[in-house]
Scaffold this motif. Structure first.
Motif, PDB file in Angstrom:
ATOM      1  N   CYS A 165      -0.384  71.795   3.328  1.00  9.63           N
ATOM      2  CA  CYS A 165      -0.554  71.380   4.719  1.00  9.63           C
ATOM      3  C   CYS A 165      -0.133  69.936   4.966  1.00  9.63           C
ATOM      4  CB  CYS A 165      -2.010  71.544   5.141  1.00  9.63           C
ATOM      5  SG  CYS A 165      -2.429  73.176   5.768  1.00  9.63           S
ATOM      6  N   ALA A 166      -0.197  69.091   3.944  1.00 10.03           N
ATOM      7  CA  ALA A 166       0.034  67.665   4.147  1.00 10.03           C
ATOM      8  C   ALA A 166       1.373  67.361   4.840  1.00 10.03           C
ATOM      9  CB  ALA A 166      -0.075  66.928   2.809  1.00 10.03           C
ATOM     10  N   PRO A 167       2.501  67.957   4.421  1.00  6.57           N
ATOM     11  CA  PRO A 167       3.756  67.677   5.130  1.00  6.57           C
ATOM     12  C   PRO A 167       3.710  68.108   6.593  1.00  6.57           C
ATOM     13  CG  PRO A 167       4.198  68.673   2.988  1.00  6.57           C
ATOM     14  CD  PRO A 167       2.728  68.811   3.232  1.00  6.57           C
ATOM     15  N   ALA A 168       2.989  69.189   6.875  1.00  2.88           N
ATOM     16  CA  ALA A 168       2.890  69.657   8.252  1.00  2.88           C
ATOM     17  C   ALA A 168       2.081  68.703   9.118  1.00  2.88           C
ATOM     18  CB  ALA A 168       2.271  71.059   8.291  1.00  2.88           C
ATOM     19  N   GLU A 209      -6.009  69.006  18.543  1.00  2.52           N
ATOM     20  CA  GLU A 209      -5.832  70.000  17.478  1.00  2.52           C
ATOM     21  C   GLU A 209      -5.225  69.369  16.232  1.00  2.52           C
ATOM     22  OE1 GLU A 209      -5.293  73.929  20.355  1.00  2.52           O
ATOM     23  OE2 GLU A 209      -3.541  72.873  19.568  1.00  2.52           O
ATOM     24  N   ILE A 210      -4.266  68.461  16.414  1.00  2.00           N
ATOM     25  CA  ILE A 210      -3.656  67.794  15.274  1.00  2.00           C
ATOM     26  C   ILE A 210      -4.671  66.897  14.574  1.00  2.00           C
ATOM     27  CG2 ILE A 210      -1.897  66.108  14.576  1.00  2.00           C
ATOM     28  CD1 ILE A 210      -0.166  67.246  16.909  1.00  2.00           C
ATOM     29  N   GLU A 211      -5.441  66.140  15.363  1.00  2.00           N
ATOM     30  CA  GLU A 211      -6.455  65.269  14.769  1.00  2.00           C
ATOM     31  C   GLU A 211      -7.544  66.089  14.076  1.00  2.00           C
ATOM     32  OE1 GLU A 211      -7.990  62.493  17.586  1.00  2.00           O
ATOM     33  OE2 GLU A 211      -5.994  61.814  18.207  1.00  2.00           O
ATOM     34  N   ALA A 212      -7.958  67.180  14.699  1.00  2.00           N
ATOM     35  CA  ALA A 212      -9.007  68.017  14.109  1.00  2.00           C
ATOM     36  C   ALA A 212      -8.534  68.647  12.801  1.00  2.00           C
ATOM     37  CB  ALA A 212      -9.428  69.103  15.098  1.00  2.00           C
ATOM     38  N   ALA A 213      -7.283  69.090  12.776  1.00  2.00           N
ATOM     39  CA  ALA A 213      -6.742  69.676  11.545  1.00  2.00           C
ATOM     40  C   ALA A 213      -6.740  68.646  10.425  1.00  2.00           C
ATOM     41  CB  ALA A 213      -5.327  70.195  11.792  1.00  2.00           C
ATOM     42  N   GLU A 214      -6.325  67.422  10.724  1.00  2.00           N
ATOM     43  CA  GLU A 214      -6.291  66.391   9.696  1.00  2.00           C
ATOM     44  C   GLU A 214      -7.699  66.052   9.211  1.00  2.00           C
ATOM     45  OE1 GLU A 214      -4.608  61.889   8.821  1.00  2.00           O
ATOM     46  OE2 GLU A 214      -4.159  62.867  10.746  1.00  2.00           O
ATOM     47  N   LEU A 215      -8.645  65.954  10.135  1.00  2.00           N
ATOM     48  CA  LEU A 215     -10.023  65.670   9.740  1.00  2.00           C
ATOM     49  C   LEU A 215     -10.580  66.768   8.842  1.00  2.00           C
ATOM     50  CD1 LEU A 215     -11.478  64.266  13.083  1.00  2.00           C
ATOM     51  CD2 LEU A 215     -11.230  63.011  10.927  1.00  2.00           C
ATOM     52  N   MET A 216     -10.279  68.016   9.182  1.00  2.28           N
ATOM     53  CA  MET A 216     -10.770  69.124   8.384  1.00  2.28           C
ATOM     54  C   MET A 216     -10.154  69.101   6.981  1.00  2.28           C
ATOM     55  SD  MET A 216     -11.148  73.117   9.454  1.00  2.28           S
ATOM     56  CE  MET A 216      -9.412  73.367   9.824  1.00  2.28           C
ATOM     57  N   LEU A 217      -8.875  68.781   6.894  1.00  3.06           N
ATOM     58  CA  LEU A 217      -8.211  68.719   5.597  1.00  3.06           C
ATOM     59  C   LEU A 217      -8.737  67.560   4.760  1.00  3.06           C
ATOM     60  CD1 LEU A 217      -4.574  69.503   6.775  1.00  3.06           C
ATOM     61  CD2 LEU A 217      -6.056  71.003   5.432  1.00  3.06           C
ATOM     62  N   ARG A 218      -9.027  66.425   5.400  1.00  3.72           N
ATOM     63  CA  ARG A 218      -9.591  65.294   4.670  1.00  3.72           C
ATOM     64  C   ARG A 218     -10.969  65.638   4.113  1.00  3.72           C
ATOM     65  NH1 ARG A 218      -7.139  60.372   4.986  1.00  3.72           N
ATOM     66  NH2 ARG A 218      -5.395  60.165   6.457  1.00  3.72           N
ATOM     67  N   VAL A 243      -6.667  77.708   8.430  1.00  2.00           N
ATOM     68  CA  VAL A 243      -6.967  77.441   9.837  1.00  2.00           C
ATOM     69  C   VAL A 243      -6.268  76.164  10.302  1.00  2.00           C
ATOM     70  CG1 VAL A 243      -8.813  76.861  11.459  1.00  2.00           C
ATOM     71  CG2 VAL A 243      -9.147  78.696   9.807  1.00  2.00           C
ATOM     72  N   ALA A 244      -6.257  75.135   9.473  1.00  4.59           N
ATOM     73  CA  ALA A 244      -5.584  73.886   9.836  1.00  4.59           C
ATOM     74  C   ALA A 244      -4.092  74.116  10.075  1.00  4.59           C
ATOM     75  CB  ALA A 244      -5.790  72.836   8.744  1.00  4.59           C
ATOM     76  N   ALA A 245      -3.466  74.911   9.223  1.00  3.40           N
ATOM     77  CA  ALA A 245      -2.045  75.208   9.400  1.00  3.40           C
ATOM     78  C   ALA A 245      -1.806  75.919  10.729  1.00  3.40           C
ATOM     79  CB  ALA A 245      -1.544  76.071   8.245  1.00  3.40           C
ATOM     80  N   ASP A 246      -2.700  76.831  11.095  1.00  4.07           N
ATOM     81  CA  ASP A 246      -2.569  77.540  12.370  1.00  4.07           C
ATOM     82  C   ASP A 246      -2.730  76.578  13.540  1.00  4.07           C
ATOM     83  OD1 ASP A 246      -2.447  80.148  13.875  1.00  4.07           O
ATOM     84  OD2 ASP A 246      -4.413  79.440  14.554  1.00  4.07           O
ATOM     85  N   TRP A 247      -3.693  75.663  13.456  1.00  5.44           N
ATOM     86  CA  TRP A 247      -3.886  74.681  14.531  1.00  5.44           C
ATOM     87  C   TRP A 247      -2.654  73.788  14.687  1.00  5.44           C
ATOM     88  CZ3 TRP A 247      -9.500  72.532  13.419  1.00  5.44           C
ATOM     89  CH2 TRP A 247     -10.435  73.513  13.759  1.00  5.44           C
ATOM     90  N   LEU A 248      -2.111  73.337  13.569  1.00  6.86           N
ATOM     91  CA  LEU A 248      -0.937  72.471  13.629  1.00  6.86           C
ATOM     92  C   LEU A 248       0.253  73.194  14.261  1.00  6.86           C
ATOM     93  CD1 LEU A 248      -1.224  70.866  10.088  1.00  6.86           C
ATOM     94  CD2 LEU A 248      -1.608  69.702  12.266  1.00  6.86           C
ATOM     95  N   ALA A 249       0.465  74.452  13.859  1.00  2.31           N
ATOM     96  CA  ALA A 249       1.572  75.226  14.424  1.00  2.31           C
ATOM     97  C   ALA A 249       1.374  75.447  15.919  1.00  2.31           C
ATOM     98  CB  ALA A 249       1.699  76.560  13.699  1.00  2.31           C
ATOM     99  N   THR A 250       0.151  75.768  16.327  1.00  7.58           N
ATOM    100  CA  THR A 250      -0.147  75.993  17.743  1.00  7.58           C
ATOM    101  C   THR A 250       0.084  74.730  18.555  1.00  7.58           C
ATOM    102  OG1 THR A 250      -1.775  77.706  17.224  1.00  7.58           O
ATOM    103  CG2 THR A 250      -1.956  76.655  19.379  1.00  7.58           C
ATOM    104  N   ALA A 251      -0.388  73.600  18.037  1.00  8.37           N
ATOM    105  CA  ALA A 251      -0.259  72.340  18.758  1.00  8.37           C
ATOM    106  C   ALA A 251       1.201  71.938  18.943  1.00  8.37           C
ATOM    107  CB  ALA A 251      -1.014  71.237  18.011  1.00  8.37           C
TER     108      ALA A 251
END
Length: 307
Positions: A165-168, A209-218, A243-251
């Motif tokens: 997920c990190a590159p995304a 969504e992008i910020e939430a995905a990053e927070l969840m991954l951290r 789920v984070a990958a899905d949020w990033l793609a959606t955003a």
């Protein structure tokens, strides 16, 4: 790195992950790989296994063809997974092979991550010594690693999805910056796209969504580094990465569809970020269905199904 080039970040992530795998080889294999330099780059084609391996005295005869070896063009070694053709249950092993021995066929033509060079590698019948081979199951499970640091002993799926997920995350950040710059720029009639309520709403949704995905991954990365490793912890991290990958793609897709025609130009930066994020999100390691199944199973196994 992902903000600048998701393909470069993808290769860097995989080289790091594959070095963790190679640390599980017997000591003689590790010495071959890192004896001259600690910076050996290792590509891999492990899933699904391909090719064939036959037992010979002191090693294995390995041959075959493997797809999607990201970064192989700049690698020094390649990890390849193949089934033992002589074994009764055909167990699968991983083999370390010098990059100079494989032939690379240019087959990578995906929509995104176009610069990863995730090409096909071919290997003619080659003897690989026992010191450069390990059962694939042990490599993925991180088992039998007494004395190794946690980063090498952890199961592959504990942090694998987070690394993918990190590159995304980086590409999504950059997509948001590019889109925001466009939306703040006045067009014909001195009107800015950001003046429209619909554009402001899309910006807010995608940004959060992008910020939430990053927070969840951290948070998941912190768990991977510090908490007791259990099936439940691994399953929760797989769930969060999917789920984070899905949020990033959606955003990013929302931003791409909202941008003007010039912003969506095939040669433009937003198009590259969009295609990179969607390509990352489509990776099998980030599929939600198997991650959800593993998470639900961990709750039952862990006795948490009585809530």
């Amino acid at each position: 790195m992902g903000e600048g080039c998701a393909s470069a970040a993808w290769c860097a992530v995989l080289w790091a992950a594959h070095a963790r795998f190679a640390a599980l080889l017997p000591e003689e294999g590790q010495k071959e790989i890192w004896g001259e330099s600690p910076d050996a780059r290792i590509a891999a084609a492990l899933m699904p296994p391909s090719g064939s391996a036959s037992r010979v005295p002191g090693g294995w005869v390995l041959e075959g063809e493997w797809d999607l070896a990201s970064g192989v063009g700049h690698a020094h070694w390649v990890l390849l997974a193949a089934r033992d053709t002589d074994g009764p249950d055909r167990p699968t092993r991983a083999f370390a092979v010098p990059r100079s021995l494989v032939t690379v066929r240019d087959t990578w033509n995906a929509t995104g991550l176009r610069a990863t060079g995730s090409d096909t590698v071919l290997l003619g019948a080659t003897v690989v010594p026992d010191g450069r081979s390990v059962p694939l199951a042990a490599l993925l499970a991180g088992g039998g690693t007494d004395g190794l640091p946690r980063c090498h002993a952890a199961p592959a799926q504990l942090a694998g999805g987070l690394m993918f997920c990190a590159p995304a995350v980086g590409a999504a950040r950059r997509a948001l910056a590019v889109w925001t710059r466009w939306a703040r720029t006045a067009t014909h009639g001195d009107v800015r796209p950001l003046d429209r309520p619909s554009a402001r709403e899309r910006l807010a949704r995608s940004a959060v969504e992008i910020e939430a995905a990053e927070l969840m991954l951290r948070t998941a990365a912190e768990r991977a580094d510090t908490e007791v490793i259990t099936e439940g912890l691994t399953a929760a991290n797989r769930r969060d990465a999917a789920v984070a990958a899905d949020w990033l793609a959606t955003a990013v897709d929302r931003l791409f569809r909202t941008g003007g025609s010039h912003l969506r130009d095939r040669e433009g930066e937003l198009y590259r970020n969009w295609s990179d994020v969607l390509t990352v999100a489509s990776h099998g390691a980030l599929s939600l269905e198997p991650a959800a199944e593993a998470f639900a199973r961990s709750l039952v196994v862990g006795g948490a199904d009585d809530a």
